[in-house]
Scaffold this active site. Structure first.
Site, PDB file in Angstrom:
ATOM      1  N   GLU A 183       0.776  -1.106  -0.042  1.00 55.04           N
ATOM      2  CA  GLU A 183      -0.085  -0.079   0.188  1.00 55.04           C
ATOM      3  C   GLU A 183       0.830   1.111   0.060  1.00 55.04           C
ATOM      4  O   GLU A 183       0.763   1.968   0.878  1.00 55.04           O
ATOM      5  CB  GLU A 183      -0.988   0.087   1.070  1.00 55.04           C
ATOM      6  CG  GLU A 183      -2.076  -1.053   1.172  1.00 55.04           C
ATOM      7  CD  GLU A 183      -3.062  -0.995   2.245  1.00 55.04           C
ATOM      8  OE1 GLU A 183      -2.638  -0.527   3.446  1.00 55.04           O
ATOM      9  OE2 GLU A 183      -4.116  -1.464   1.967  1.00 55.04           O
ATOM     10  N   GLU A 376      -5.420  -8.032  -1.253  1.00 49.62           N
ATOM     11  CA  GLU A 376      -6.270  -8.071   0.318  1.00 49.62           C
ATOM     12  C   GLU A 376      -7.609  -7.595  -0.171  1.00 49.62           C
ATOM     13  O   GLU A 376      -7.842  -6.764  -0.783  1.00 49.62           O
ATOM     14  CB  GLU A 376      -5.623  -6.856   1.152  1.00 49.62           C
ATOM     15  CG  GLU A 376      -4.195  -7.233   1.652  1.00 49.62           C
ATOM     16  CD  GLU A 376      -3.725  -5.811   2.486  1.00 49.62           C
ATOM     17  OE1 GLU A 376      -4.576  -5.371   3.104  1.00 49.62           O
ATOM     18  OE2 GLU A 376      -2.601  -5.860   2.531  1.00 49.62           O
TER      19      GLU A 376
HETATM   20  C1  BG6 Z   1      -4.314  -2.921   5.090  1.00 55.65           C
HETATM   21  C2  BG6 Z   1      -3.042  -3.517   5.326  1.00 55.65           C
HETATM   22  O1  BG6 Z   1      -4.161  -1.675   4.991  1.00 55.65           O
HETATM   23  O2  BG6 Z   1      -5.442  -3.231   5.545  1.00 55.65           O
HETATM   24  C3  BG6 Z   1      -3.024  -4.337   6.207  1.00 55.65           C
HETATM   25  O3  BG6 Z   1      -2.099  -3.545   4.214  1.00 55.65           O
HETATM   26  C4  BG6 Z   1      -4.131  -4.333   7.231  1.00 55.65           C
HETATM   27  O4  BG6 Z   1      -1.578  -4.575   7.030  1.00 55.65           O
HETATM   28  C5  BG6 Z   1      -5.339  -4.281   6.338  1.00 55.65           C
HETATM   29  O5  BG6 Z   1      -4.175  -5.151   8.295  1.00 55.65           O
HETATM   30  C6  BG6 Z   1      -6.589  -4.304   7.315  1.00 55.65           C
HETATM   31  O6  BG6 Z   1      -6.742  -3.269   8.275  1.00 55.65           O
HETATM   32  P1  BG6 Z   1      -6.873  -3.543   9.762  1.00 55.65           P
HETATM   33  O7  BG6 Z   1      -6.479  -1.900  10.303  1.00 55.65           O
HETATM   34  O8  BG6 Z   1      -8.183  -3.794   9.872  1.00 55.65           O
HETATM   35  O9  BG6 Z   1      -5.824  -4.136  10.000  1.00 55.65           O
END
Ligand code: BG6
Length: 480
Positions: A183, A376
């Site tokens: 990201e 993701e």
């Molecule tokens: C993304 C990241 O921003 O979202 C992850 O690459 C992160 O590292 C994921 O865990 C989900 O966000 P969060 O804050 O719910 O963990």
């Protein structure tokens, strides 16, 4: 089987994690301290990850969840066996830089750190799982921050290059998919996580951020160049925190605002995929009077070594308005967004928009015409396990099913090129944004709570069996 229902042959199904959110063992086998280790759970977390509060070491009275996380360092064989049981074709993980170079600026790597990942990659291959490796996922050795000021300093290019050379050489034949920075656009929103930056009193924050962005972008090109030289089989991707920004209304002022906010994110990918800074960025720097240091050699590296594919995370779309005060804000992936009245939200206020994924896929495809990889996507939710650790997580299944169908439509009906899909947090892990354990994303439940209590025992949720069927049927079991 109807072509409409399934995914292309060889589609890379899998799951994703990041070192600091799951490995733990923060001091083991010579590992050095990293930025992510010293970020506690609690009300100060946001100020620290955004570079506004300095906490460069552990302090009394705070709990630091990354120290032990879910202890994957000692459980990786068990965890990869479970990924294998689900039929994963790929597993996205990240390297902890400070396991390989504990301080970051050494000339020689730490063999124990290298061996750990070598064993892990070999374990993946035992199950036919192709590793997809993020070189830096919100991860920077603390020594590089204290001594050099993080990515604001050009010296980091040299250290990162050494890290990449070490990884590409050592893991040749074991890893072929690489992502340079997780990201990368998060640098503008969470500079301590994204670039090891903590602001000094009175400095020009925009200048510091864009200078660090330039260094990361050049580092990413250098990595791409090296990866291709060391093994022509290597495929290197950039990684964007994506999610289309919608205008709140069709008022052109709102449309314009949404476009500006999209530019902020596409700025990075425009460079990594097209090889040069977009004019809108140069004009923006000019307006603010930012003086960025960049050499001719930097610009030709950017031009000559663009990425092979574009990966991104997608959790939600966003909303922008020229006059945001008139709308309610909602939580999102560190970025603030206005609330979209047409969408439901997760327990953390992240809005749920599967069609937004199809829209995002189309927009990225139209803009870059390079293969994409969703690395993701997932739902952070509170799970209620029974006495055996089993969770009836239909909410997670519904979220993922809707998003998978949306991407299937983007492929089969719109013609976008998508190589694979790794759900976020395929095993429960520490939340990056909040540091909580109770914000769970996994198919596998881990007995560990926000206060650091629990046995680390793993158990399969309902979604574990569901995802196994999705992979086995190549998406067809989802029906229309
Ligand atoms: C993304 C990241 O921003 O979202 C992850 O690459 C992160 O590292 C994921 O865990 C989900 O966000 P969060 O804050 O719910 O963990």
């Amino acid at each position: 089987m109807s072509e409409k229902l399934s995914f292309p042959a060889g589609f890379l199904w899998g799951g994703a994690t990041a070192a600091n959110q799951c490995e733990g063992a923060y001091q083991e086998d010579g590992r050095g301290l990293a930025n992510v280790d010293v970020v506690p759970i609690g009300p100060d977390r946001l100020a620290i990850i955004t570079g506004r509060k300095k906490m460069f070491d552990f302090e009394e009275g705070y709990f630091y969840p990354a120290q032990e996380a879910i202890d994957m360092y000692h459980h990786f064989k068990e965890d990869i066996a479970l990924f294998g049981e689900m039929g994963f074709k790929t597993y996205r993980l990240s390297i902890a830089w400070s396991r390989i170079f504990p301080k970051g600026d050494e000339l020689e790597p730490n063999e124990a750190g290298l061996k750990f990942y070598e064993d892990l990659f070999k374990e993946c291959h035992k199950y036919g799982i192709e590793p997809l490796v993020t070189i830096t996922h919100f991860d920077c050795p603390m020594h590089l921050i204290k001594e050099y000021g993080g990515w604001r300093n050009r010296k980091l290019l040299e250290f990162y290059e050494r890290l990449c050379r070490t990884l590409f050489t050592r893991y040749k034949g074991l890893v072929k998919y690489w992502l340079t920075f997780n990201e990368i656009n998060m640098l503008l929103h969470a500079p301590f996580m994204g670039a090891g930056i903590c602001f000094e009193e009175g400095e020009n924050e925009e200048e510091v951020k864009f200078q660090a962005a330039h260094h990361e972008l050049v580092a990413s090109s250098l990595a791409t160049k090296l990866a291709h030289e060391i093994d022509p089989e290597n495929k290197v991707g950039c990684m964007l925190a994506a999610g289309q920004c919608y205008p709140r209304t069709c008022n052109p002022e709102d449309v314009w605002q949404a476009m500006q906010e999209d530019h902020e994110n596409f700025f990075f990918i425009d460079v990594q995929a097209r090889g040069e800074y977009p004019n809108y960025a140069k004009k923006y720097w000019e307006r603010l009077g930012l003086k960025l240091q960049m050499t001719e050699e930097d610009l030709s590296l950017l031009k000559e070594h663009t990425v092979d594919f574009i990966s991104f995370s997608y959790y939600s779309s966003r909303v922008a308005a020229a006059n945001p005060e008139a709308s309610e804000e909602t939580e999102g992936n560190v970025f603030a967004s206005l609330k979209n009245p047409y969408l439901p939200s997760s327990e953390w206020g992240w809005q749920i928009d599967p069609l937004g994924l199809r829209i995002t896929l189309n927009i990225i495809w139209d803009r870059y015409q390079k293969p994409m990889f969703i690395v993701e996507n997932g739902l952070g939710a509170i799970d209620h396990p029974d006495e055996n650790g089993y969770v009836e997580d239909d909410y997670r299944i519904d979220y993922l099913a809707a998003h998978i169908k949306a991407m299937r439509q983007a492929i089969n009906e719109d013609g976008v090129v998508l190589w694979g899909y790794t759900t976020w947090g395929c095993i429960d892990l520490v939340s990056a944004g909040t540091g909580e354990m109770k914000k769970r994303y996994g198919f596998i439940y881990v007995d560990r709570d926000n206060e650091g209590k629990g046995s680390f025992k793993r158990s399969k949720k309902k979604s574990f069996y569901w995802y196994k069927d999705v992979i086995a049927s190549n998406g067809a079991c989802l029906g229309d």
